[in-house]
Design an enzyme around this catalytic site. Structure first.
Site, PDB file in Angstrom:
ATOM      1  N   LYS A   1      11.908  -4.138  11.148  1.00 20.01           N
ATOM      2  CA  LYS A   1      13.335  -3.978  10.845  1.00 20.01           C
ATOM      3  C   LYS A   1      14.183  -4.699  11.889  1.00 20.01           C
ATOM      4  O   LYS A   1      13.858  -4.649  13.081  1.00 20.01           O
ATOM      5  CB  LYS A   1      13.716  -2.485  10.854  1.00 20.01           C
ATOM      6  CG  LYS A   1      12.713  -1.597  10.123  1.00 20.01           C
ATOM      7  CD  LYS A   1      13.142  -0.134  10.105  1.00 20.01           C
ATOM      8  CE  LYS A   1      12.023   0.750   9.567  1.00 20.01           C
ATOM      9  NZ  LYS A   1      10.970   1.066  10.529  1.00 20.01           N
TER      10      LYS A   1
ATOM     11  N   TYR B   1      12.047  -0.171  17.971  1.00 20.75           N
ATOM     12  CA  TYR B   1      11.027   0.772  18.467  1.00 20.75           C
ATOM     13  C   TYR B   1      10.371   0.284  19.760  1.00 20.75           C
ATOM     14  O   TYR B   1       9.676   1.057  20.426  1.00 20.75           O
ATOM     15  CB  TYR B   1       9.919   1.016  17.423  1.00 20.75           C
ATOM     16  CG  TYR B   1      10.366   1.637  16.119  1.00 20.75           C
ATOM     17  CD1 TYR B   1      11.641   2.196  15.970  1.00 20.75           C
ATOM     18  CD2 TYR B   1       9.521   1.676  15.022  1.00 20.75           C
ATOM     19  CE1 TYR B   1      12.044   2.753  14.772  1.00 20.75           C
ATOM     20  CE2 TYR B   1       9.915   2.236  13.815  1.00 20.75           C
ATOM     21  CZ  TYR B   1      11.187   2.770  13.687  1.00 20.75           C
ATOM     22  OH  TYR B   1      11.577   3.319  12.489  1.00 20.75           O
TER      23      TYR B   1
ATOM     24  N   ASP C   1       4.437   0.207   9.578  1.00 20.08           N
ATOM     25  CA  ASP C   1       5.903   0.119   9.608  1.00 20.08           C
ATOM     26  C   ASP C   1       6.393   0.259  11.046  1.00 20.08           C
ATOM     27  O   ASP C   1       6.265   1.317  11.655  1.00 20.08           O
ATOM     28  CB  ASP C   1       6.526   1.236   8.767  1.00 20.08           C
ATOM     29  CG  ASP C   1       8.055   1.201   8.870  1.00 20.08           C
ATOM     30  OD1 ASP C   1       8.651   0.232   8.349  1.00 20.08           O
ATOM     31  OD2 ASP C   1       8.643   2.091   9.508  1.00 20.08           O
TER      32      ASP C   1
ATOM     33  N   PRO D   1       0.838  -1.211   0.000  1.00 23.88           N
ATOM     34  CA  PRO D   1       0.000   0.000   0.000  1.00 23.88           C
ATOM     35  C   PRO D   1       0.873   1.261   0.000  1.00 23.88           C
ATOM     36  O   PRO D   1       1.895   1.315   0.689  1.00 23.88           O
ATOM     37  CB  PRO D   1      -0.799  -0.127   1.297  1.00 23.88           C
ATOM     38  CG  PRO D   1      -0.805  -1.603   1.604  1.00 23.88           C
ATOM     39  CD  PRO D   1       0.541  -2.098   1.134  1.00 23.88           C
TER      40      PRO D   1
HETATM   41  P1  NDP Z   1       6.750  11.996  10.085  1.00 22.66           P
HETATM   42  O1  NDP Z   1       7.189  12.757   8.893  1.00 22.66           O
HETATM   43  O2  NDP Z   1       5.825  10.870   9.895  1.00 22.66           O
HETATM   44  O3  NDP Z   1       6.135  13.042  11.116  1.00 22.66           O
HETATM   45  C1  NDP Z   1       5.662  12.646  12.364  1.00 22.66           C
HETATM   46  C2  NDP Z   1       5.539  13.874  13.250  1.00 22.66           C
HETATM   47  O4  NDP Z   1       4.585  14.767  12.706  1.00 22.66           O
HETATM   48  C3  NDP Z   1       5.083  13.542  14.631  1.00 22.66           C
HETATM   49  O5  NDP Z   1       5.664  14.469  15.503  1.00 22.66           O
HETATM   50  C4  NDP Z   1       3.560  13.737  14.550  1.00 22.66           C
HETATM   51  O6  NDP Z   1       3.077  14.098  15.825  1.00 22.66           O
HETATM   52  C5  NDP Z   1       3.443  14.880  13.566  1.00 22.66           C
HETATM   53  N1  NDP Z   1       2.273  14.774  12.677  1.00 22.66           N
HETATM   54  C6  NDP Z   1       1.742  13.659  12.115  1.00 22.66           C
HETATM   55  N2  NDP Z   1       0.730  13.946  11.298  1.00 22.66           N
HETATM   56  C7  NDP Z   1       0.591  15.289  11.329  1.00 22.66           C
HETATM   57  C8  NDP Z   1      -0.290  16.182  10.690  1.00 22.66           C
HETATM   58  N3  NDP Z   1      -1.226  15.740   9.847  1.00 22.66           N
HETATM   59  N4  NDP Z   1      -0.152  17.511  10.945  1.00 22.66           N
HETATM   60  C9  NDP Z   1       0.809  17.961  11.788  1.00 22.66           C
HETATM   61  N5  NDP Z   1       1.677  17.153  12.439  1.00 22.66           N
HETATM   62  C10 NDP Z   1       1.574  15.823  12.193  1.00 22.66           C
HETATM   63  O7  NDP Z   1       8.094  11.551  10.841  1.00 22.66           O
HETATM   64  P2  NDP Z   1       8.697  10.216  11.449  1.00 22.66           P
HETATM   65  O8  NDP Z   1      10.111  10.536  11.710  1.00 22.66           O
HETATM   66  O9  NDP Z   1       7.879   9.672  12.534  1.00 22.66           O
HETATM   67  O10 NDP Z   1       8.695   9.198  10.243  1.00 22.66           O
HETATM   68  C11 NDP Z   1       7.590   8.361   9.944  1.00 22.66           C
HETATM   69  C12 NDP Z   1       7.959   6.908  10.098  1.00 22.66           C
HETATM   70  O11 NDP Z   1       9.122   6.591   9.358  1.00 22.66           O
HETATM   71  C13 NDP Z   1       8.343   6.508  11.529  1.00 22.66           C
HETATM   72  O12 NDP Z   1       7.234   6.411  12.398  1.00 22.66           O
HETATM   73  C14 NDP Z   1       9.030   5.189  11.253  1.00 22.66           C
HETATM   74  O13 NDP Z   1       8.086   4.189  10.986  1.00 22.66           O
HETATM   75  C15 NDP Z   1       9.848   5.547  10.021  1.00 22.66           C
HETATM   76  N6  NDP Z   1      11.193   6.034  10.359  1.00 22.66           N
HETATM   77  C16 NDP Z   1      12.259   5.228  10.010  1.00 22.66           C
HETATM   78  C17 NDP Z   1      13.547   5.593  10.273  1.00 22.66           C
HETATM   79  C18 NDP Z   1      14.642   4.691   9.848  1.00 22.66           C
HETATM   80  O14 NDP Z   1      15.789   4.889  10.282  1.00 22.66           O
HETATM   81  N7  NDP Z   1      14.387   3.700   9.028  1.00 22.66           N
HETATM   82  C19 NDP Z   1      13.867   6.846  10.974  1.00 22.66           C
HETATM   83  C20 NDP Z   1      12.699   7.663  11.279  1.00 22.66           C
HETATM   84  C21 NDP Z   1      11.425   7.247  10.956  1.00 22.66           C
HETATM   85  P3  NDP Z   1       1.848  13.312  16.561  1.00 22.66           P
HETATM   86  O15 NDP Z   1       2.206  11.863  16.683  1.00 22.66           O
HETATM   87  O16 NDP Z   1       1.775  14.034  17.871  1.00 22.66           O
HETATM   88  O17 NDP Z   1       0.659  13.538  15.673  1.00 22.66           O
END
Ligand code: NDP
Length: 294
Positions: free
Chosen positions: A76, A51, A46, A16
């Site tokens: 992962k 985590y 994911d 997806p």
């Molecule tokens: P994102 O780009 O998904 O942003 C998440 C942040 O934005 C959180 O603080 C969330 O807060 C906030 N947010 C979410 N939706 C909204 C919205 N519609 N409007 C305003 N703020 C919003 O960042 P991530 O770094 O979390 O990346 C996403 C995913 O990628 C991770 O959860 C993980 O699965 C993966 N990842 C993988 C990594 C790797 O090394 N492979 C490293 C980092 C991430 P709140 O929860 O309070 O809404």
């Protein structure tokens, strides 16, 4: 309820286009976040061994009532479980916590640049798990061009994905081109620029004037515009939120289309500056940590 479009991985498996990420989602909020996502229509989650919330992801899937086979589960292997036997056991730990027999996509969380033989042995274990039908697809994360090249040279299965930092301020276009050349799907982490807001220093992509202007033109939010940009450029994106309203907002992206000009304006926001950790700096000494048994 919207049906999420899918991307086809290089072995034919369907992924997806939008999934829920759960990095930094506390275990006690993970079950409800996953349940809320699946009820909204998401079919991809994911997570990662590192985590500490795989158990709660599994619980959220079961509580949602969505059949297991309809949910694409990605996790992962952490660097502390690299090496052929350790990585095979890493699968057992993750599958045990998730409560599943098969994982849809299992990836290496990081390359270990200083211990690349260990990284290759970990990948060879993923290849075995694929042959044995324990996983439906395998891949990597945070691999730089030189890591990918060495992996391609020394192992058999081309990774289905490379999950990398990718948002409007850091787009890694050369790496994306390398992926296309080899049939590797680019999967964007921090797709809505989360790392530009929760990590100090620099502008948050949520407040970017260009993105806000495009958002206003469509009556959508900044997050929705960034997700639409990923979809239209053919990437997988895994936005994270613990809040039901935002989880729904991040999935409400299938009813509008950015123009070529709008896409070009977002492409032009690339600063070339990474906000997350430099993949070259990852070592067992600095980042190793025990991944508990299931
Ligand atoms: P994102 O780009 O998904 O942003 C998440 C942040 O934005 C959180 O603080 C969330 O807060 C906030 N947010 C979410 N939706 C909204 C919205 N519609 N409007 C305003 N703020 C919003 O960042 P991530 O770094 O979390 O990346 C996403 C995913 O990628 C991770 O959860 C993980 O699965 C993966 N990842 C993988 C990594 C790797 O090394 N492979 C490293 C980092 C991430 P709140 O929860 O309070 O809404």
């Amino acid at each position: 309820m919207a049906t999420v479009p899918t991307l086809t991985l290089n072995n034919g498996v369907q992924l997806p286009a939008i999934g829920l990420g759960v990095f930094q989602t506390p275990p006690d909020e993970t079950t409800s976040a996953v349940e809320s996502a699946l009820t909204t229509g998401y079919r991809h989650i994911d997570t990662a061994a590192a985590y500490g919330n795989e158990r709660e992801v599994g619980e959220g899937i079961r509580r949602s009532g969505v059949p297991r086979e309809d949910v694409f589960v990605e996790t992962k292997i952490w660097i502390s479980d690299y090496g052929y036997d350790a990585t095979l056991h890493g699968f057992d730990k993750s599958a045990g916590k998730l409560g599943v027999d098969q994982i849809d996509l299992l990836i290496l969380h990081q390359a270990l640049p200083g211990r690349f033989e260990l990284t290759l042995d970990a990948y060879r274990a993923l290849e075995t798990l694929l042959t044995d039908g324990k996983v439906r697809a395998i891949g990597v994360s945070n691999f730089m061009p030189e890591h990918l090249q060495r992996l391609l040279d020394e192992t058999d299965v081309v990774p289905a994905v490379n999950q990398i930092e990718l948002h409007p301020y850091f787009q890694q276009k050369e790496l994306q081109a390398l992926h296309s050349q080899h049939g590797i799907l680019t999967q964007a982490w921090s797709p809505i620029g989360g790392i530009t807001s929760y990590r100090e220093g620099g502008t948050s992509a949520f407040e970017d004037p260009t993105i806000l202007e495009v958002a206003a033109a469509h009556g959508k939010s900044a997050a929705q515009v960034m997700l639409r940009w990923h979809i239209q450029e053919g990437r997988s994106a895994i936005p994270k939120s613990t809040k039901a309203a935002r989880i729904a907002e991040n999935f409400d992206v299938f009813d509008f289309e950015l123009t070529d000009n709008e896409i070009a304006r977002i492409d032009a926001l690339d600063t070339g500056v990474r906000r997350g950790p430099d993949p070259e700096d990852i070592t067992l000494e600095a980042f190793g940590r025990d991944i508990p048994e299931a």
